[in-house]
Design an enzyme around this catalytic site. Sequence first.
Site, PDB file in Angstrom:
ATOM      1  N   CYS A 195      -4.206   7.468   9.977  1.00 13.10           N
ATOM      2  CA  CYS A 195      -4.259   7.025  11.373  1.00 13.10           C
ATOM      3  C   CYS A 195      -3.819   8.142  12.312  1.00 13.10           C
ATOM      4  CB  CYS A 195      -3.355   5.813  11.584  1.00 13.10           C
ATOM      5  SG  CYS A 195      -3.908   4.366  10.678  1.00 13.10           S
ATOM      6  N   ARG A 212       2.068  14.184  13.710  1.00 12.71           N
ATOM      7  CA  ARG A 212       2.351  13.942  12.290  1.00 12.71           C
ATOM      8  C   ARG A 212       2.413  15.249  11.466  1.00 12.71           C
ATOM      9  NH1 ARG A 212      -0.763   8.635  10.175  1.00 12.71           N
ATOM     10  NH2 ARG A 212       1.094   8.423   8.894  1.00 12.71           N
ATOM     11  N   ARG A 260      -8.624  -0.501   5.155  1.00 17.66           N
ATOM     12  CA  ARG A 260      -7.821   0.517   4.455  1.00 17.66           C
ATOM     13  C   ARG A 260      -6.495  -0.053   3.981  1.00 17.66           C
ATOM     14  NH1 ARG A 260      -6.348   4.549   8.306  1.00 17.66           N
ATOM     15  NH2 ARG A 260      -4.749   4.763   6.740  1.00 17.66           N
ATOM     16  N   LYS A 270       0.825  -1.221   0.000  1.00 12.81           N
ATOM     17  CA  LYS A 270       0.000   0.000   0.000  1.00 12.81           C
ATOM     18  C   LYS A 270       0.854   1.265   0.000  1.00 12.81           C
ATOM     19  CE  LYS A 270      -1.707   1.463   4.072  1.00 12.81           C
ATOM     20  NZ  LYS A 270      -1.375   2.840   4.472  1.00 12.81           N
ATOM     21  N   ASN A 271       1.843   1.304   0.896  1.00 12.90           N
ATOM     22  CA  ASN A 271       2.591   2.552   1.065  1.00 12.90           C
ATOM     23  C   ASN A 271       3.604   2.815  -0.045  1.00 12.90           C
ATOM     24  OD1 ASN A 271       1.076   3.114   3.292  1.00 12.90           O
ATOM     25  ND2 ASN A 271       2.632   2.516   4.785  1.00 12.90           N
ATOM     26  N   ASP A 322       5.125   0.332  11.953  1.00 12.46           N
ATOM     27  CA  ASP A 322       3.856  -0.257  11.517  1.00 12.46           C
ATOM     28  C   ASP A 322       3.690  -1.709  11.969  1.00 12.46           C
ATOM     29  OD1 ASP A 322       3.091   2.088  10.388  1.00 12.46           O
ATOM     30  OD2 ASP A 322       3.630   1.543   8.336  1.00 12.46           O
TER      31      ASP A 322
HETATM   32  N1  EPU Z   1       7.571  13.992  10.600  1.00 10.69           N
HETATM   33  C1  EPU Z   1       7.855  15.313  10.886  1.00 10.69           C
HETATM   34  N2  EPU Z   1       7.752  16.224   9.892  1.00 10.69           N
HETATM   35  C2  EPU Z   1       7.393  15.892   8.623  1.00 10.69           C
HETATM   36  C3  EPU Z   1       7.102  14.549   8.318  1.00 10.69           C
HETATM   37  C4  EPU Z   1       7.199  13.612   9.338  1.00 10.69           C
HETATM   38  O1  EPU Z   1       8.187  15.648  12.022  1.00 10.69           O
HETATM   39  O2  EPU Z   1       7.325  16.772   7.760  1.00 10.69           O
HETATM   40  C5  EPU Z   1       7.659  12.967  11.661  1.00 10.69           C
HETATM   41  C6  EPU Z   1       6.277  12.378  11.949  1.00 10.69           C
HETATM   42  O3  EPU Z   1       5.559  13.158  12.872  1.00 10.69           O
HETATM   43  C7  EPU Z   1       6.623  11.010  12.457  1.00 10.69           C
HETATM   44  C8  EPU Z   1       7.916  10.650  11.727  1.00 10.69           C
HETATM   45  O4  EPU Z   1       8.432  11.874  11.211  1.00 10.69           O
HETATM   46  O5  EPU Z   1       6.873  11.075  13.830  1.00 10.69           O
HETATM   47  C9  EPU Z   1       7.731   9.676  10.577  1.00 10.69           C
HETATM   48  O6  EPU Z   1       6.795  10.193   9.644  1.00 10.69           O
HETATM   49  P1  EPU Z   1       6.814   9.828   8.112  1.00 10.69           P
HETATM   50  O7  EPU Z   1       6.688  11.074   7.336  1.00 10.69           O
HETATM   51  O8  EPU Z   1       7.965   8.918   7.830  1.00 10.69           O
HETATM   52  O9  EPU Z   1       5.502   8.997   7.984  1.00 10.69           O
HETATM   53  P2  EPU Z   1       4.313   9.225   6.997  1.00 10.69           P
HETATM   54  O10 EPU Z   1       4.824   9.511   5.616  1.00 10.69           O
HETATM   55  O11 EPU Z   1       3.345  10.163   7.622  1.00 10.69           O
HETATM   56  C10 EPU Z   1       4.293   6.733   6.313  1.00 10.69           C
HETATM   57  C11 EPU Z   1       3.253   5.657   6.249  1.00 10.69           C
HETATM   58  C12 EPU Z   1       2.888   5.216   7.636  1.00 10.69           C
HETATM   59  C13 EPU Z   1       4.132   4.741   8.372  1.00 10.69           C
HETATM   60  C14 EPU Z   1       5.216   5.826   8.330  1.00 10.69           C
HETATM   61  C15 EPU Z   1       6.549   5.374   8.918  1.00 10.69           C
HETATM   62  C16 EPU Z   1       2.067   6.204   4.245  1.00 10.69           C
HETATM   63  C17 EPU Z   1       0.816   6.696   3.608  1.00 10.69           C
HETATM   64  N3  EPU Z   1       2.084   6.172   5.559  1.00 10.69           N
HETATM   65  O12 EPU Z   1       3.686   7.794   7.026  1.00 10.69           O
HETATM   66  O13 EPU Z   1       2.007   4.109   7.462  1.00 10.69           O
HETATM   67  O14 EPU Z   1       3.816   4.467   9.701  1.00 10.69           O
HETATM   68  O15 EPU Z   1       5.454   6.233   6.969  1.00 10.69           O
HETATM   69  O16 EPU Z   1       7.036   4.262   8.237  1.00 10.69           O
HETATM   70  O17 EPU Z   1       2.996   5.821   3.566  1.00 10.69           O
HETATM   71  C18 EPU Z   1       0.332   2.580   7.977  1.00 10.69           C
HETATM   72  O18 EPU Z   1       0.454   2.116   6.835  1.00 10.69           O
HETATM   73  O19 EPU Z   1      -0.338   2.005   8.872  1.00 10.69           O
HETATM   74  C19 EPU Z   1       0.992   3.832   8.328  1.00 10.69           C
HETATM   75  C20 EPU Z   1       0.663   4.557   9.380  1.00 10.69           C
END
Ligand code: EPU
Length: 422
Positions: free
Chosen positions: A117, A122, A397, A22-23, A305
């Site tokens: 989620c 975030r 999802r 998915k991601n 995850d």
């Molecule tokens: N963060 C910041 N600033 C930013 C972006 C992120 O401080 O601009 C922090 C976040 O608050 C968090 C950490 O960095 O504490 C990691 O965030 P990241 O951006 O890596 O995660 P994401 O892109 O929001 C994706 C996946 C998540 C998965 C995370 C970590 C997608 C759509 N979502 O989220 O997937 O947990 O990477 O691997 O790709 C799931 O599939 O269940 C899920 C939550």
Amino acid sequence: MDRLYVSGGKPLLGSVTIGGMKNAALPIIFATILVNDVCILENLPEVSDIYSALEIVRRMGAEVEQIERFTYRIDTRTVRSNSVPLDLARIMRGSYYVLGAELGRFGRSATALPGGCNLGARPIDQHIKGFEALGATVNCNTTISCYTDKPLEGTSIYLDVASVGATCNIMLAATTAKGMTVIDNAAREPHIVDLANFLNSCGANISGAGTEVIKIRGVESLHGGTYAIIPDMIEAGTYMIAAAATKGDLTVKNVIPRHLEATTRKLEEMGVTVEEGDDFVRVSSDGNLKKVRVKTDFYPGFPTDMNPQFCVLLCLAEGQSKLTESVMDFRFKYTDELIRMGAKISVQGRDAIIDGVPELTPANVRAVDLRAGAAMVIAALAANGTTIIEDIHHIQRGYEDMVGKLRGVGADIKIVSDDIRA
Ligand code: EPU
């Protein structure tokens, strides 16, 4: 409202096949907007986040056609600028990839603040920092908009957090920027590599994906092509843990074992047997689980995850285990649900201290988010008796046909709707 009824206490036996990730699929679906041509995407998982992403792209003007099970043809030549359907964009996190893709193609984009989620704050400051460094102006209030009057220009960007989302979004915007962009402290997750491979297959010039320094030499334009999404390492890890929690013997097929290393090593440390093949892992357990310490981290560390699913296993291990969350601000809401099933967990900040119990007991519980929902299913499969799980839309999802896949390996699990009990 759909619920899951799970009558647990039976080992999972046989084999299960893993779907596309998915991601990885989400940024690639939005990347087709940047490609501005016809793309055939194979191995798209049948989960609601992917249907939402395809619908967003369709409502932006693309022609989206399913040509086989898991395979879609997406023609984005007809996409209009500034056409993101905010109602849909707001329900999922991955919709923010439209920003990088549209900025790269049209020099402007606007979308809703991302959903997904609830795992803490975030923020998206690193995405914004990247877009601004490339020359865009970004405004963020109830929506996020970014625009530039002149072509984006490559530059060096240091990420303060190795964010998956920011790395993908900056990569998208920089693909057609002038000159070279360097992303330092980039995320190294397999989905980053998959997005780079997809873009390169369409004519981009990206190197270093999978390391902490990614170099993107801007190209004038991209062209369409056919691309298959990698297997979902989180879906695979979830079934590996389910096998161990039910004293089962499960072959998890269509995986890249290297992506599962962190989970495999921790399972082995707990006394679970894991055999690795070229594209499968076989997991078996006699139920004697040893306590361990686990800390989530960015890839190749233990995935955040997998935090809730692994917690279930720690609940069944002898002695006191410790699970530390270091990626998301707050990931432990689900522990209240496990406690309803007899687990002994005490959350102290980013740590969960878990005292193993001989068995979990059935209860009525909720899926508080996607991976938490998967954890509830694992707990229910391990508990003798019938557990009812509410709010299963979270699970749908991100898990493809979880009920069908689990039934295929001996689980007694069914979806019950309020009106139809079947
Ligand atoms: N963060 C910041 N600033 C930013 C972006 C992120 O401080 O601009 C922090 C976040 O608050 C968090 C950490 O960095 O504490 C990691 O965030 P990241 O951006 O890596 O995660 P994401 O892109 O929001 C994706 C996946 C998540 C998965 C995370 C970590 C997608 C759509 N979502 O989220 O997937 O947990 O990477 O691997 O790709 C799931 O599939 O269940 C899920 C939550």
